[in-house]
Motif scaffolding. Structure first.
Motif, short mmCIF file in Angstrom:
data_model
loop_
_atom_site.label_atom_id
_atom_site.label_comp_id
_atom_site.label_asym_id
_atom_site.label_seq_id
_atom_site.Cartn_x
_atom_site.Cartn_y
_atom_site.Cartn_z
N CYS A 38 -0.91 -7.76 -6.03
CA CYS A 38 -0.68 -6.53 -6.81
C CYS A 38 -1.98 -5.74 -6.93
O CYS A 38 -2.00 -4.52 -6.76
N GLU A 39 -3.04 -6.47 -7.23
CA GLU A 39 -4.32 -5.78 -7.43
C GLU A 39 -4.76 -5.06 -6.16
O GLU A 39 -5.24 -3.92 -6.22
N ALA A 40 -4.59 -5.73 -5.01
CA ALA A 40 -5.01 -5.12 -3.75
C ALA A 40 -4.18 -3.88 -3.45
O ALA A 40 -4.71 -2.85 -3.02
N ILE A 41 -2.88 -3.96 -3.72
CA ILE A 41 -2.01 -2.81 -3.44
C ILE A 41 -2.34 -1.67 -4.41
O ILE A 41 -2.41 -0.50 -4.02
N GLN A 42 -2.61 -2.04 -5.66
CA GLN A 42 -3.00 -1.01 -6.65
C GLN A 42 -4.30 -0.31 -6.22
O GLN A 42 -4.41 0.91 -6.28
N PHE A 43 -5.23 -1.12 -5.75
CA PHE A 43 -6.53 -0.60 -5.28
C PHE A 43 -6.31 0.42 -4.16
O PHE A 43 -6.87 1.51 -4.17
N ALA A 44 -5.43 0.08 -3.22
CA ALA A 44 -5.16 0.98 -2.09
C ALA A 44 -4.43 2.24 -2.56
O ALA A 44 -4.73 3.35 -2.12
N LEU A 45 -3.49 2.06 -3.50
CA LEU A 45 -2.71 3.22 -3.98
C LEU A 45 -3.57 4.18 -4.79
O LEU A 45 -3.33 5.39 -4.80
N GLU A 46 -4.56 3.63 -5.50
CA GLU A 46 -5.45 4.52 -6.27
C GLU A 46 -6.28 5.39 -5.33
O GLU A 46 -6.55 6.55 -5.62
N LYS A 47 -6.67 4.79 -4.20
CA LYS A 47 -7.45 5.56 -3.23
C LYS A 47 -6.58 6.58 -2.51
O LYS A 47 -7.03 7.67 -2.18
N LEU A 48 -5.36 6.18 -2.21
CA LEU A 48 -4.47 7.05 -1.46
C LEU A 48 -3.04 6.85 -1.96
O LEU A 48 -2.33 5.94 -1.50
N PRO A 49 -2.61 7.68 -2.93
CA PRO A 49 -1.26 7.50 -3.46
C PRO A 49 -0.20 7.80 -2.39
O PRO A 49 -0.31 8.80 -1.68
N VAL A 50 0.76 6.90 -2.25
CA VAL A 50 1.89 7.10 -1.33
C VAL A 50 3.13 6.72 -2.12
O VAL A 50 3.18 5.65 -2.71
N LYS A 51 4.11 7.62 -2.16
CA LYS A 51 5.27 7.38 -3.02
C LYS A 51 6.15 6.25 -2.51
O LYS A 51 6.45 5.31 -3.22
N ASP A 52 6.56 6.34 -1.27
CA ASP A 52 7.58 5.42 -0.77
C ASP A 52 6.97 4.43 0.21
O ASP A 52 7.43 4.29 1.33
N HIS A 53 5.94 3.71 -0.21
CA HIS A 53 5.20 2.84 0.72
C HIS A 53 5.99 1.59 1.10
O HIS A 53 5.84 1.07 2.17
N ARG A 54 6.78 1.10 0.16
CA ARG A 54 7.61 -0.11 0.36
C ARG A 54 6.80 -1.35 0.74
O ARG A 54 7.30 -2.22 1.49
N HIS A 55 5.59 -1.44 0.28
CA HIS A 55 4.83 -2.67 0.52
C HIS A 55 5.59 -3.84 -0.11
O HIS A 55 6.27 -3.68 -1.12
N ARG A 56 5.48 -4.99 0.52
CA ARG A 56 6.31 -6.12 0.12
C ARG A 56 5.47 -7.32 -0.28
O ARG A 56 4.42 -7.56 0.30
N ILE A 57 5.97 -8.08 -1.24
CA ILE A 57 5.41 -9.41 -1.49
C ILE A 57 6.45 -10.40 -1.01
O ILE A 57 7.62 -10.35 -1.41
N GLU A 58 6.03 -11.28 -0.12
CA GLU A 58 6.92 -12.30 0.44
C GLU A 58 6.84 -13.54 -0.46
O GLU A 58 5.74 -14.02 -0.75
#
Ligand SMILES: [Zn+2]
Length: 525
Positions: free
Chosen positions: A334-354
């Motif tokens: 979550c932290e890594a995805i949050q870090f990336a989204l703060e740098k570059l917000p993308v609405k419908d990224h659909r990143h997944r946690i398996e």
């Protein structure tokens, strides 16, 4: 099996469409590989001409084709070629393992590798992993590799250790661990998280052998109603892509494929995936897969390395799928995805946690707030439930595979088998998600039960969404691909103890009947 006509109408069916605008229907019409209409009663007759095939379902239930959102196809194919050492095959002790591999060795010349899989120390009388010396006792002259039921540990005998170059002097590789005898420092043969290390050092199977395994895998998958697979192997690269393309072209693999790419292949900037050579609905490129683990007590990769990887993939406009089981790894993902989204917000990224195997409500809130999807494995409850009840702490057990909690937080939850970890039968997964019953009949996390429709949605619409394919898959809706499953009974009418009798009668992919159960009453008119 008769060849399917270009136009086909399934009639007299109890159709669960999962389409909110038209949830039920009694017929569905197919043209080429697409659904063109659904409806009630006899109004299909006006669509019929002399070339139309009619499939009378005699009241049976039809659901959308089932999607396994996380499976390892090559490993699954290989599992048909290796000795099954799971408790289901009556392997209950180390001496049972010894007899099984001894048996294998009889039919091969010394020096040829022997592979076994699925041993489960929890169900062995000795309650421990086998070691090199156990294997040496019975098979000293063939290299042996056993794979733990989780896929995350292996046991090698002495000759195999020698062949892969592991000695007392070998240090633990990055992210892996070589178990050693405490007194002598000698490797015991047990290796944790060293699958990649071994793949690089053990000769691959001959293509013809692998193809034989794939044929069995394909047969199993279509008999279970699986019409699409998302392959989540972290080693996927251009070579796997080419192999898949070959299998798809030759027609030996029926389910549609979505191939994730491993982070290391992505880092090599491998852009040789020639998407246009093949029908994209047959083979697509999926998310970039990152394995995040905590086996050795610290995160691998580290949080900062993970952040960097995620930023790189996210900036390239690609979807990310992070393997994370424990609360600690899910948090880090979550932290890594949050870090990336703060740098570059993308609405419908659909990143997944398996997996997201342990997820208390606070963490679910976080996953939801970041718009991350979860790909869960409900059938683990069925196949591993007894072990969970005996070995997982009460605190973790409360939040283990918390599917209802994830739904309640508005997370898009897709389902999968992680095959070959457990058999990729979605009906077992649906049953487990609804009733939370282990194979031994015990309830595991009863508060996390979900309804049939939600369970089915995890294997259809939500799984399709996890690869941005919800406009072509996941419901029985005109315009979507004609991937359908005919069941022998109506799952909404079955009690918990009757559910295991539910079976697939027919599997239809792209309007073609690719599998049917023998001796059933349905026929073409
Ligand atoms: Zn997996």
């Amino acid at each position: 099996m008769e060849p399917s006509p270009q136009n086909l109408i399934l009639i007299n069916a109890n159709i669960i469409t999962l389409d909110p605008f038209c949830p039920r229907a009694t017929w569905v019409a197919i043209e080429n590989d697409k659904i063109v209409a659904t409806g009630y009663g006899k109004d299909w007759e006006k669509l019929r001409d002399k070339n139309t095939g009619i499939l009378d379902c005699s009241g049976k239930t039809v659901i959308p084709g089932l999607i396994d959102a996380h499976l390892h196809l090559v490993s699954y194919a290989k599992s048909f070629l290796t000795s099954d050492l799971s408790p289901d095959k009556n392997v209950h002790s180390i001496s049972d393992i010894q007899s099984a591999i001894k048996n294998c060795s009889r039919s091969r010349p010394p020096g040829q590798w022997i592979f076994g899989r699925g041993y489960n120390e929890f169900y062995l009388a000795e309650k421990r992993h086998p070691n090199r010396w156990d294997l040496d006792q019975v098979v000293p002259d063939h290299p042996v590799r056993l794979t733990h039921r989780s896929g995350h540990a292996h046991v090698l005998n002495s000759i195999a250790l020698k062949l892969v170059g592991i000695t007392r002097e070998t240090g633990d590789p990055e992210g892996g661990m070589i178990e050693r005898d405490l007194k002598t420092g000698e490797p015991s043969g047990l290796l944790y998280e060293m699958g990649d290390f071994l793949v690089d050092r053990i000769p691959p199977l001959a293509p013809a052998a692998l193809e034989k395994g794939l044929q069995s895998a394909n047969q199993e998958l279509i008999s279970m109603g699986v019409t699409s697979i998302q392959d989540a192997s972290s080693r996927n690269d251009a070579e796997q892509w080419d192999l898949l393309k070959l299998w798809k072209k030759s027609g030996i693999l029926h389910p549609r494929m979505n191939l994730m790419m491993g982070i290391y292949a992505f880092n090599k900037n491998n852009t040789q995936y020639r998407l246009n050579e093949l029908n994209q609905n047959q083979l697509r490129l999926g998310a970039v897969k990152i394995i995040l683990d905590d086996t050795t007590g610290r995160l691998h990769p580290s949080q900062s390395e993970l952040n960097e990887m995620v930023v790189e993939v996210h900036h390239a406009g690609q979807q990310i799928a992070i393997h994370a089981l424990e609360e600690k790894t899910v948090k880090a993902a979550c932290e890594a995805i949050q870090f990336a989204l703060e740098k570059l917000p993308v609405k419908d990224h659909r990143h997944r946690i398996e997996h997201c195997s342990v997820c208390p409500p606070d963490l679910a809130r976080k996953v939801a707030s970041l718009g991350i999807s979860v790909v869960t494995q409900p059938a683990f409850i069925y196949f591993h439930g007894e072990r969970y009840l005996n070995t997982v702490s009460d605190e973790q057990l409360k939040h283990l595979y918390p599917i209802r909690t994830l739904f309640d937080h508005g997370i898009h939850v897709a389902a999968s088998s992680d095959g070959p970890i457990v058999p990729p039968d979605p009906l077992i997964g649906i049953h487990a998600a609804m009733h939370r019953l282990s194979a031994t009949g015990e309830i595991v996390g009863g508060r996390e039960k979900i309804q049939f429709t939600a369970a089915l949605q995890m294997y259809t619409l939500n799984a399709a969404r996890a690869t941005f394919e919800e406009t072509i898959k996941g419901t029985i809706t005109p315009g979507k691909l004609a991937d359908l499953v005919v069941l022998n009974a109506d799952p909404t009418q079955l009690a918990a103890d009757e559910f295991r009798n539910l079976q697939v009668d027919k599997t239809i992919i792209g309007g073609k009947v690719v599998w049917e159960r023998k001796h059933n009453a349905m026929s073409y008119m």
